[in-house]
Design an enzyme around this catalytic site. Structure first.
Site, PDB file in Angstrom:
ATOM      1  N   THR A   1     -55.196  23.188 -17.694  1.00  0.00           N
ATOM      2  CA  THR A   1     -54.968  23.063 -19.148  1.00  0.00           C
ATOM      3  C   THR A   1     -54.633  21.597 -19.481  1.00  0.00           C
ATOM      4  O   THR A   1     -53.483  21.278 -19.802  1.00  0.00           O
ATOM      5  CB  THR A   1     -53.810  23.982 -19.604  1.00  0.00           C
TER       6      THR A   1
ATOM      7  N   ARG B   1     -46.641   8.002 -22.056  1.00  0.00           N
ATOM      8  CA  ARG B   1     -46.640   7.035 -20.945  1.00  0.00           C
ATOM      9  C   ARG B   1     -46.125   5.663 -21.405  1.00  0.00           C
ATOM     10  O   ARG B   1     -45.368   5.007 -20.693  1.00  0.00           O
ATOM     11  CB  ARG B   1     -48.056   6.922 -20.375  1.00  0.00           C
TER      12      ARG B   1
ATOM     13  N   GLY C   1     -34.921  -1.488 -19.956  1.00  0.00           N
ATOM     14  CA  GLY C   1     -34.485  -0.409 -20.846  1.00  0.00           C
ATOM     15  C   GLY C   1     -35.465  -0.217 -21.993  1.00  0.00           C
ATOM     16  O   GLY C   1     -36.441  -0.956 -22.137  1.00  0.00           O
TER      17      GLY C   1
ATOM     18  N   ASN D   1     -49.978  -1.426 -15.689  1.00  0.00           N
ATOM     19  CA  ASN D   1     -50.298  -1.389 -17.124  1.00  0.00           C
ATOM     20  C   ASN D   1     -51.722  -1.853 -17.432  1.00  0.00           C
ATOM     21  O   ASN D   1     -52.394  -1.303 -18.316  1.00  0.00           O
ATOM     22  CB  ASN D   1     -49.325  -2.281 -17.908  1.00  0.00           C
TER      23      ASN D   1
ATOM     24  N   HIS E   1     -43.112   3.565 -19.746  1.00  0.00           N
ATOM     25  CA  HIS E   1     -43.292   2.204 -19.219  1.00  0.00           C
ATOM     26  C   HIS E   1     -42.436   1.199 -19.983  1.00  0.00           C
ATOM     27  O   HIS E   1     -42.149   0.118 -19.478  1.00  0.00           O
ATOM     28  CB  HIS E   1     -44.776   1.821 -19.237  1.00  0.00           C
ATOM     29  N   ASP E   2     -42.035   1.545 -21.202  1.00  0.00           N
ATOM     30  CA  ASP E   2     -41.079   0.698 -21.914  1.00  0.00           C
ATOM     31  C   ASP E   2     -39.699   0.835 -21.282  1.00  0.00           C
ATOM     32  O   ASP E   2     -39.057  -0.155 -20.925  1.00  0.00           O
ATOM     33  CB  ASP E   2     -41.040   1.110 -23.400  1.00  0.00           C
TER      34      ASP E   2
ATOM     35  N   HIS F   1     -47.381  14.769 -16.491  1.00  0.00           N
ATOM     36  CA  HIS F   1     -48.763  14.727 -15.991  1.00  0.00           C
ATOM     37  C   HIS F   1     -49.501  16.035 -16.245  1.00  0.00           C
ATOM     38  O   HIS F   1     -50.629  16.195 -15.812  1.00  0.00           O
ATOM     39  CB  HIS F   1     -48.778  14.345 -14.505  1.00  0.00           C
TER      40      HIS F   1
HETATM   41  C1  HEM Z   1     -43.787   9.426  -9.862  1.00  0.00           C
HETATM   42  C2  HEM Z   1     -43.844   8.563 -10.806  1.00  0.00           C
HETATM   43  C3  HEM Z   1     -45.111   8.294 -11.556  1.00  0.00           C
HETATM   44  C4  HEM Z   1     -46.247   7.737 -11.105  1.00  0.00           C
HETATM   45  C5  HEM Z   1     -46.531   7.203  -9.714  1.00  0.00           C
HETATM   46  C6  HEM Z   1     -47.192   7.735 -12.202  1.00  0.00           C
HETATM   47  C7  HEM Z   1     -48.454   7.222 -12.142  1.00  0.00           C
HETATM   48  C8  HEM Z   1     -49.419   7.427 -13.110  1.00  0.00           C
HETATM   49  C9  HEM Z   1     -50.781   7.018 -12.994  1.00  0.00           C
HETATM   50  C10 HEM Z   1     -51.375   6.279 -11.823  1.00  0.00           C
HETATM   51  C11 HEM Z   1     -51.424   7.434 -14.103  1.00  0.00           C
HETATM   52  C12 HEM Z   1     -52.898   7.241 -14.433  1.00  0.00           C
HETATM   53  C13 HEM Z   1     -53.118   5.880 -15.036  1.00  0.00           C
HETATM   54  C14 HEM Z   1     -54.558   5.457 -14.987  1.00  0.00           C
HETATM   55  O1  HEM Z   1     -55.258   5.840 -14.073  1.00  0.00           O
HETATM   56  O2  HEM Z   1     -54.958   4.675 -15.876  1.00  0.00           O
HETATM   57  C15 HEM Z   1     -50.460   8.093 -14.940  1.00  0.00           C
HETATM   58  C16 HEM Z   1     -50.745   8.652 -16.143  1.00  0.00           C
HETATM   59  C17 HEM Z   1     -49.787   9.204 -16.968  1.00  0.00           C
HETATM   60  N1  HEM Z   1     -48.419   9.212 -16.748  1.00  0.00           N
HETATM   61 FE1  HEM Z   1     -47.515   8.796 -15.013  1.00  0.00          FE
HETATM   62  N2  HEM Z   1     -46.586   8.295 -13.283  1.00  0.00           N
HETATM   63  C18 HEM Z   1     -45.321   8.644 -12.941  1.00  0.00           C
HETATM   64  C19 HEM Z   1     -44.358   9.196 -13.767  1.00  0.00           C
HETATM   65  C20 HEM Z   1     -44.543   9.433 -15.094  1.00  0.00           C
HETATM   66  C21 HEM Z   1     -43.512   9.767 -16.033  1.00  0.00           C
HETATM   67  C22 HEM Z   1     -42.021   9.852 -15.671  1.00  0.00           C
HETATM   68  C23 HEM Z   1     -44.089   9.962 -17.238  1.00  0.00           C
HETATM   69  C24 HEM Z   1     -43.475  10.297 -18.568  1.00  0.00           C
HETATM   70  C25 HEM Z   1     -42.232  10.631 -18.765  1.00  0.00           C
HETATM   71  C26 HEM Z   1     -45.513   9.763 -17.056  1.00  0.00           C
HETATM   72  C27 HEM Z   1     -46.468   9.951 -18.017  1.00  0.00           C
HETATM   73  C28 HEM Z   1     -47.826   9.809 -17.811  1.00  0.00           C
HETATM   74  C29 HEM Z   1     -48.841  10.259 -18.747  1.00  0.00           C
HETATM   75  C30 HEM Z   1     -48.599  11.020 -20.027  1.00  0.00           C
HETATM   76  C31 HEM Z   1     -50.060   9.867 -18.215  1.00  0.00           C
HETATM   77  C32 HEM Z   1     -51.450  10.049 -18.834  1.00  0.00           C
HETATM   78  C33 HEM Z   1     -51.837   8.798 -19.601  1.00  0.00           C
HETATM   79  C34 HEM Z   1     -53.275   8.785 -20.064  1.00  0.00           C
HETATM   80  O3  HEM Z   1     -53.893   9.813 -20.311  1.00  0.00           O
HETATM   81  O4  HEM Z   1     -53.805   7.655 -20.184  1.00  0.00           O
HETATM   82  N3  HEM Z   1     -45.741   9.424 -15.757  1.00  0.00           N
HETATM   83  N4  HEM Z   1     -49.231   8.055 -14.316  1.00  0.00           N
END
Ligand code: HEM
Length: 323
Positions: free
Chosen positions: A241, A55, A65, A87, A59-60, A186
């Site tokens: 999983t 993540r 970029g 963030n 976000h970087d 996700h």
């Molecule tokens: C549709 C676009 C996306 C949205 C709206 C989104 C939103 C979110 C949100 C809300 C969380 C939970 C954060 C929290 O509650 O603290 C999350 C977690 C995460 N996102 Fe996304 N995300 C998106 C796309 C992506 C992409 C493109 C990646 C990586 C290439 C990514 C990787 C992750 C990962 C690995 C987590 C888990 C982080 C953790 O366990 O703390 N996400 N995302």
């Protein structure tokens, strides 16, 4: 509608100068070994660390970029991105990146950029929880700036409609296929109640046809996330999983059990004809998912801005620009 979005496409993946696979071959030949070793320890001690780093890398890349801007701390002279709405209280993994940077600074001082460290670490994170391997092009420079404003506007929000989310990816030069594949991240990691409350209590007026969540799953989620309070309570986005990088995230969407509105929208939105097809494809074919995911991660990692090559540097400490 998507055709309109093409007009705001920004060719962010600049070719100047090209990133290369053997960038550190002579200057820091042990870079991959060092990053891998640190990531192994971190993921072994807590698999969530894999999700944090993936993540962090995303976000970087979505802000100026992939230039390590997300890693910068606030100082008197610089406002970082850590307080951006997507963030704050949420983005983690900074200490792990510091650890890797320290190891690399003692092995090859001043050579490996923080942006490259993040990119390699994200690839290793995915492998360590069962995902695919891909080669990582390198040679990014670290920015001497950050942008809280761009972090607030470019990063997608869990309660944003499908078209708005797709436009944010297209703006970065990523296609609809890239978006659905990258969202497969996700399959690991957790989300906080504050982000999935609107989904489970139905406070979401976007484009979804509201594929119903099963009663048992819903009542479990409500016990974790009450209507008031418990904002920081967390649960996995892949409820089958959660620590394994596989295609089961897409199966949760097909079942209508996507945790975030933005996840479920990919399958259920009335505007999501193309995204739904892709979700079905990746749910049925894990190999196709892995192939597309690897390709899209390289594409995301190649989002660079030419400024960072001109004015950028290799930071000695990922949290601060060099003095
Ligand atoms: C549709 C676009 C996306 C949205 C709206 C989104 C939103 C979110 C949100 C809300 C969380 C939970 C954060 C929290 O509650 O603290 C999350 C977690 C995460 N996102 Fe996304 N995300 C998106 C796309 C992506 C992409 C493109 C990646 C990586 C290439 C990514 C990787 C992750 C990962 C690995 C987590 C888990 C982080 C953790 O366990 O703390 N996400 N995302």
């Amino acid at each position: 509608m998507l055709f309109c979005l093409i007009f705001i496409f920004r060719n962010a993946a600049s070719d100047y100068p090209p990133l290369t696979l053997d960038y550190y071959k002579s200057t820091c030949p042990t870079v991959f070994e060092i990053v891998r070793k640190e990531m192994e320890c971190a993921v072994l001690s807590d698999p969530r660390n894999a999700a944090l780093v993936v993540r962090l890398h995303m976000h970087d890349c979505f802000v100026q970029g992939c230039d390590g801007s997300v890693l910068l701390d606030d100082t008197i002279d610089l406002q970082g991105e850590k307080k951006a709405s997507e963030n704050i209280h949420s983005l983690k993994g900074f200490r792990l990146i510091d650890r890797i940077k320290n190891m690399l600074e003692s092995e090859c001082p001043g050579i490996v950029s923080c942006a490259d460290i993040l990119t390699i670490a994200a690839r290793d994170a995915v492998i360590l929880v069962g995902g695919p391997y891909w080669d990582v092009p390198l040679g990014r420079k670290d920015s001497r700036t950050a942008s809280l404003e761009l972090a607030n506007s470019n990063l997608p929000d869990a309660n944003e409609g499908l078209l708005s989310i797709l436009s944010k990816f297209i703006y970065q030069g990523l296609s609809v296929t890239d978006t659905v594949a990258l969202l497969g991240s996700h399959t690991i990691g957790m989300a906080r109640c504050v982000n999935f409350r609107p989904r489970i209590y139905g406070d979401f007026e976007a484009t979804s046809d509201k594929t119903p969540i099963s009663e048992a799953y819903l009542s479990n989620l409500k016990s974790i996330c009450p209507t008031v309070g418990g904002d920081k309570n967390i649960t996995a986005m892949d409820n089958v999983t959660p620590n394994l990088f596989d295609n089961s995230f897409y199966l949760t969407l097909v079942r209508g059990e996507g945790l975030l509105n933005s996840d479920q929208e990919m399958y259920s939105s009335v505007f999501g004809i193309e995204t739904r097809k892709l979700v079905n494809k990746f749910a049925e074919d894990p190999i196709a998912f892995f192939q597309q995911f690897s390709e899209s991660m390289v594409k995301m990692g190649n989002i660079t801005n030419s400024d960072s090559f001109v004015t950028g540097e290799v930071r000695r400490n990922c949290r601060f620009v060099n003095t």
